[in-house]
Design a protein around this motif. Structure first.
Motif, PDB file in Angstrom:
ATOM      1  N   SER A 156       0.834  -1.210   0.000  1.00  0.00           N
ATOM      2  CA  SER A 156       0.000   0.000   0.000  1.00  0.00           C
ATOM      3  C   SER A 156       0.868   1.258   0.000  1.00  0.00           C
ATOM      4  N   PRO A 157       1.737   1.402  -1.007  1.00  0.00           N
ATOM      5  CA  PRO A 157       2.688   2.517  -0.977  1.00  0.00           C
ATOM      6  C   PRO A 157       2.018   3.865  -1.202  1.00  0.00           C
ATOM      7  N   ARG A 158       2.704   4.931  -0.768  1.00  0.00           N
ATOM      8  CA  ARG A 158       2.237   6.292  -1.015  1.00  0.00           C
ATOM      9  C   ARG A 158       2.562   6.682  -2.446  1.00  0.00           C
ATOM     10  N   LEU A 159       3.612   6.056  -2.980  1.00  0.00           N
ATOM     11  CA  LEU A 159       4.075   6.364  -4.330  1.00  0.00           C
ATOM     12  C   LEU A 159       4.718   5.106  -4.894  1.00  0.00           C
ATOM     13  N   LEU A 160       4.424   4.815  -6.143  1.00  0.00           N
ATOM     14  CA  LEU A 160       4.999   3.628  -6.787  1.00  0.00           C
ATOM     15  C   LEU A 160       5.953   4.076  -7.890  1.00  0.00           C
ATOM     16  N   LEU A 161       7.197   3.616  -7.807  1.00  0.00           N
ATOM     17  CA  LEU A 161       8.195   3.956  -8.816  1.00  0.00           C
ATOM     18  C   LEU A 161       8.381   2.759  -9.740  1.00  0.00           C
ATOM     19  N   LEU A 162       8.323   2.987 -11.033  1.00  0.00           N
ATOM     20  CA  LEU A 162       8.444   1.889 -11.984  1.00  0.00           C
ATOM     21  C   LEU A 162       9.638   2.153 -12.888  1.00  0.00           C
ATOM     22  N   ASP A 163      10.683   1.357 -12.728  1.00  0.00           N
ATOM     23  CA  ASP A 163      11.914   1.570 -13.490  1.00  0.00           C
ATOM     24  C   ASP A 163      11.930   0.671 -14.722  1.00  0.00           C
ATOM     25  N   GLU A 164      11.461   1.176 -15.819  1.00  0.00           N
ATOM     26  CA  GLU A 164      11.361   0.441 -17.083  1.00  0.00           C
ATOM     27  C   GLU A 164      10.852  -0.981 -16.869  1.00  0.00           C
ATOM     28  N   PRO A 165       9.675  -1.123 -16.269  1.00  0.00           N
ATOM     29  CA  PRO A 165       9.230  -2.472 -15.892  1.00  0.00           C
ATOM     30  C   PRO A 165       8.895  -3.350 -17.085  1.00  0.00           C
ATOM     31  N   VAL A 166       8.764  -2.798 -18.275  1.00  0.00           N
ATOM     32  CA  VAL A 166       8.385  -3.622 -19.421  1.00  0.00           C
ATOM     33  C   VAL A 166       9.486  -3.693 -20.481  1.00  0.00           C
ATOM     34  N   ALA A 167      10.656  -3.088 -20.156  1.00  0.00           N
ATOM     35  CA  ALA A 167      11.706  -2.983 -21.181  1.00  0.00           C
ATOM     36  C   ALA A 167      12.167  -4.341 -21.698  1.00  0.00           C
ATOM     37  N   SER A 168      12.132  -5.374 -20.810  1.00  0.00           N
ATOM     38  CA  SER A 168      12.664  -6.661 -21.247  1.00  0.00           C
ATOM     39  C   SER A 168      11.581  -7.583 -21.801  1.00  0.00           C
ATOM     40  N   LEU A 169      10.380  -7.056 -22.009  1.00  0.00           N
ATOM     41  CA  LEU A 169       9.277  -7.910 -22.460  1.00  0.00           C
ATOM     42  C   LEU A 169       8.960  -7.698 -23.930  1.00  0.00           C
ATOM     43  N   ASP A 170       8.385  -8.723 -24.567  1.00  0.00           N
ATOM     44  CA  ASP A 170       7.984  -8.539 -25.953  1.00  0.00           C
ATOM     45  C   ASP A 170       6.690  -7.715 -26.006  1.00  0.00           C
ATOM     46  N   ILE A 171       6.284  -7.332 -27.207  1.00  0.00           N
ATOM     47  CA  ILE A 171       5.213  -6.350 -27.359  1.00  0.00           C
ATOM     48  C   ILE A 171       3.902  -6.767 -26.682  1.00  0.00           C
ATOM     49  N   ARG A 172       3.515  -8.057 -26.832  1.00  0.00           N
ATOM     50  CA  ARG A 172       2.255  -8.492 -26.232  1.00  0.00           C
ATOM     51  C   ARG A 172       2.290  -8.362 -24.717  1.00  0.00           C
ATOM     52  N   LEU A 173       3.388  -8.874 -24.108  1.00  0.00           N
ATOM     53  CA  LEU A 173       3.486  -8.841 -22.657  1.00  0.00           C
ATOM     54  C   LEU A 173       3.627  -7.411 -22.167  1.00  0.00           C
ATOM     55  N   ARG A 174       4.290  -6.587 -22.985  1.00  0.00           N
ATOM     56  CA  ARG A 174       4.454  -5.190 -22.614  1.00  0.00           C
ATOM     57  C   ARG A 174       3.082  -4.523 -22.524  1.00  0.00           C
ATOM     58  N   ASN A 175       2.262  -4.770 -23.535  1.00  0.00           N
ATOM     59  CA  ASN A 175       0.914  -4.209 -23.531  1.00  0.00           C
ATOM     60  C   ASN A 175       0.135  -4.670 -22.316  1.00  0.00           C
ATOM     61  N   GLN A 176       0.292  -5.959 -22.011  1.00  0.00           N
ATOM     62  CA  GLN A 176      -0.458  -6.516 -20.896  1.00  0.00           C
ATOM     63  C   GLN A 176      -0.051  -5.848 -19.573  1.00  0.00           C
ATOM     64  N   VAL A 177       1.267  -5.748 -19.340  1.00  0.00           N
ATOM     65  CA  VAL A 177       1.722  -5.170 -18.077  1.00  0.00           C
ATOM     66  C   VAL A 177       1.327  -3.685 -18.000  1.00  0.00           C
ATOM     67  N   VAL A 178       1.464  -2.976 -19.121  1.00  0.00           N
ATOM     68  CA  VAL A 178       1.084  -1.556 -19.138  1.00  0.00           C
ATOM     69  C   VAL A 178      -0.401  -1.410 -18.800  1.00  0.00           C
TER      70      VAL A 178
END
Lengths: 358, 223
Positions: A156-178
């Motif tokens: 339950s964070p006050r702020l969530l930092l996302l450091d290129e969380p989809v950079a290593s994924l292919d396009i389908r998985l990237r879309n899904q995570v986004v």
């Protein structure tokens, strides 16, 4: 109201690391803010400073009016009590703990009064409920990122930092995570900072972007303005722009996205199921009149909202009830006299649509 | 003979336990730092590897003696059984630190940061993440320290002496038997040390090879 005066996050930090100097100041509202820029611009270093992983040489960071770092006053809140959760590019799941233990780790360390999110419900939402007994090594890239996301959100964070969380994924998985990120934001109202060098994810997620270049702020602008930069870059080596939507499969096998229905082939997805849909901006055409005999199954009437013409490409933003970004040539913009307010038809083939679960 | 064996086991056990925390702290420091101070720390704790053990014993005798830096505060520890553990500990420490360092170097610092970021204190993150992930290196280091302490002779005989029933461990007992020409007793003691040392070393080697396999598997899955 005080909250309208005090920005959600405010920072002004300086850091020297060998040859590299980070010197950035900005004020973020809640919601999702993107940090955008080429690699080496200092995006991850900035996140590291905000998360307390790296101590800046000087400056201050204030979250919700509370000073969490200030070099002048020698304030540095302990790392573990910042309430700023970080999701790494490669997940950084604990390899010796099961998925369930990973997710429970932060939840159990969160004070009971601060727990707003039920990990079990979260797992079901992210469709990882069936993975809890497995070890991270056996997960696919997309599963790993969903677990990492769940682990951080469960605190339950006050702020969530996302450091290129989809950079290593292919396009389908990237879309899904986004798409999951977007839904997590809507569902739990957690402010996020999303670091990326891909314009498509940024466009799908954040209204505004802080653009970094060589450790300094280049601009802080609406994400849409970045499209002008893209239009001015050569096609080689630049990102494709994707239109990314969350939709629902209709009983007739089409997909409903906002106010429009698109004809697609949602094979393997049943009626009522939520899916992520992406259509590349370069796969969409514009016509001034409604074409009658044409093989493309999707023909949507809309109005041009905005046109960006650069040296190498042009982009039109068309509102059909749902907004589409369409990639054109500047010659096409000229010969069709495309400008804001003009009625057009958006055309794309069924096979140009990429569908992912979630 | 049993007495000497038990005394050596006790000495090695105490030395190993006493070394664990300082060795862990030194190894943690060495893994995270590579400046001039780290170089000197590494050099200082590694010296016993390069010196004749007799010299180490001699330095200890001076350090804990009336003319040493402790002066009149010297605890009068020389030639007592605790001196055996101190001698064994000082001689084994570099081996333990080296094994710990190898184990700790395997732990991605971002995993420790992830634990802190999820709300763990430094101590908690060490316990929950660093120790389990470095466990083979830690266990290997402790076993190596135990084996080396059990076998310690040179520094011990100078600093603790060779008093039967008090400071005569297995190696010193063996030395006395050989000096006295009592070869059958000496052979028995040698056999006991071969069995104990062999078992400990076998476990150590297994832990190290497991660690290598794990590393290889990890780099294979990364690549």
């Amino acid at each position: 109201m005080a909250s309208s005066v005090v920005p959600f996050l405010e920072f002004d930090i300086q850091l020297h690391q060998g040859e590299f100097t980070l010197d950035v100041a900005a004020q973020f509202e809640g919601g999702i803010t993107a940090v955008f820029g080429p690699s080496g611009a200092g995006k991850s270093t900035l996140l590291g400073c905000l998360a307390g992983m790296i101590t800046p040489d000087s400056g201050h960071i204030r979250l919700d009016g509370e000073t969490i770092f200030c070099s002048a006053d020698r304030v540095r809140q302990p790392l573990q009590s910042l309430g700023i959760a970080m999701v790494f590019q490669d997940g950084m799941l604990f390899p010796h703990k099961t998925v369930g233990e990973n997710i429970d780790y932060g939840y159990n360390l969160t004070h009971p009064d601060s727990r707003r999110i039920d990990p079990q419900e979260l797992c079901e939402f992210l469709q990882i409920g069936n993975l809890v007994d497995r070890y991270p090594v056996s997960l696919s890239g997309g599963e790993r990122q969903r677990v990492a996301l769940a682990r951080s959100v469960a605190t339950s964070p006050r702020l969530l930092l996302l450091d290129e969380p989809v950079a290593s994924l292919d396009i389908r998985l990237r879309n899904q995570v986004v798409s999951y990120l977007k839904q997590i934001h809507d569902r739990y109202g957690i402010p996020m900072i999303y670091v990326s060098h891909s314009i498509s994810d940024v466009m799908a997620l954040a209204p505004n972007a802080l653009v970094l270049e060589r450790g300094s702020v280049k601009s802080f602008c609406p994400v849409i303005d970045l499209v002008a930069d893209i239009a001015s870059s050569t096609r080689v080596g630049r990102d494709d722009i994707d239109n990314l939507y969350v939709g629902t499969v209709t009983p007739t096998g089409a997909i409903r996205i906002g106010d429009v229905e698109v004809v697609a082939q949602p094979d393997g997805y049943g009626p009522g199921q939520q899916v992520t849909v992406s259509i590349s901006a370069s796969d969409i055409m514009l016509a001034l009149e409604q074409p009658r005999s044409i093989s493309a199954r999707n023909v949507l009437a809309g109005v041009i909202q905005r046109v960006e013409v650069g040296d190498y490409a042009a982009f039109a933003f068309v509102d059909t009830g749902t907004e589409f970004v369409v990639e054109l040539t500047s010659e096409a913009v000229e010969s069709l006299d495309l400008r804001p307010g003009k009625d057009v038809f958006v055309l794309f083939k069924t096979s140009s649509i990429t569908i992912t679960a979630g | 003979m049993l007495e000497a064996t038990l005394l050596s086991l006790q000495t090695a056990l105490i030395a190993t336990i006493a070394m664990a925390v300082p060795a862990f702290l030194i190894a943690t420091y060495l893994v995270r730092n590579n400046g001039r101070v780290a170089f000197i720390v590494d050099l200082a704790i590694s010296m016993p590897l390069a010196l004749p053990p007799v010299a180490v014993g001699f330095v200890l005798l001076w350090f804990f003696g009336a003319t040493g830096p402790l002066g009149s505060f010297n605890p009068g520890i020389a030639f007592t059984w605790p001196a055996m553990s101190i001698a064994a500990g000082v001689v084994s420490l570099p081996l333990v630190v080296r094994a710990f360092t190898a184990g700790l170097a395997e732990v991605d610092p971002r995993l420790v940061f992830a634990a802190r970021n999820l709300g763990a204190s430094q101590l908690r993150a060490t316990w929950d993440v660093t120790l389990p992930l470095a466990r083979n290196g830690i266990a290997a280091g402790l076993l190596l320290g135990f084996v080396r302490s059990f076998a310690e002779f040179g520094a011990t005989i100078v600093f603790a002496g060779n008093i039967p029933g008090s400071t005569q461990g297995l190696p010193s007992a063996m030395f006395s038997r050989i000096s006295a020409g009592d070869f059958s007793e000496a052979w028995t003691l040698a056999a006991v040390s071969i069995v104990i040392g062999g078992i400990a070393l076998a476990i150590h080697n297994k832990l190290v090879s497991e660690q290598r396999t794990r590393l290889a598997a990890r780099s294979a899955s990364d690549g």
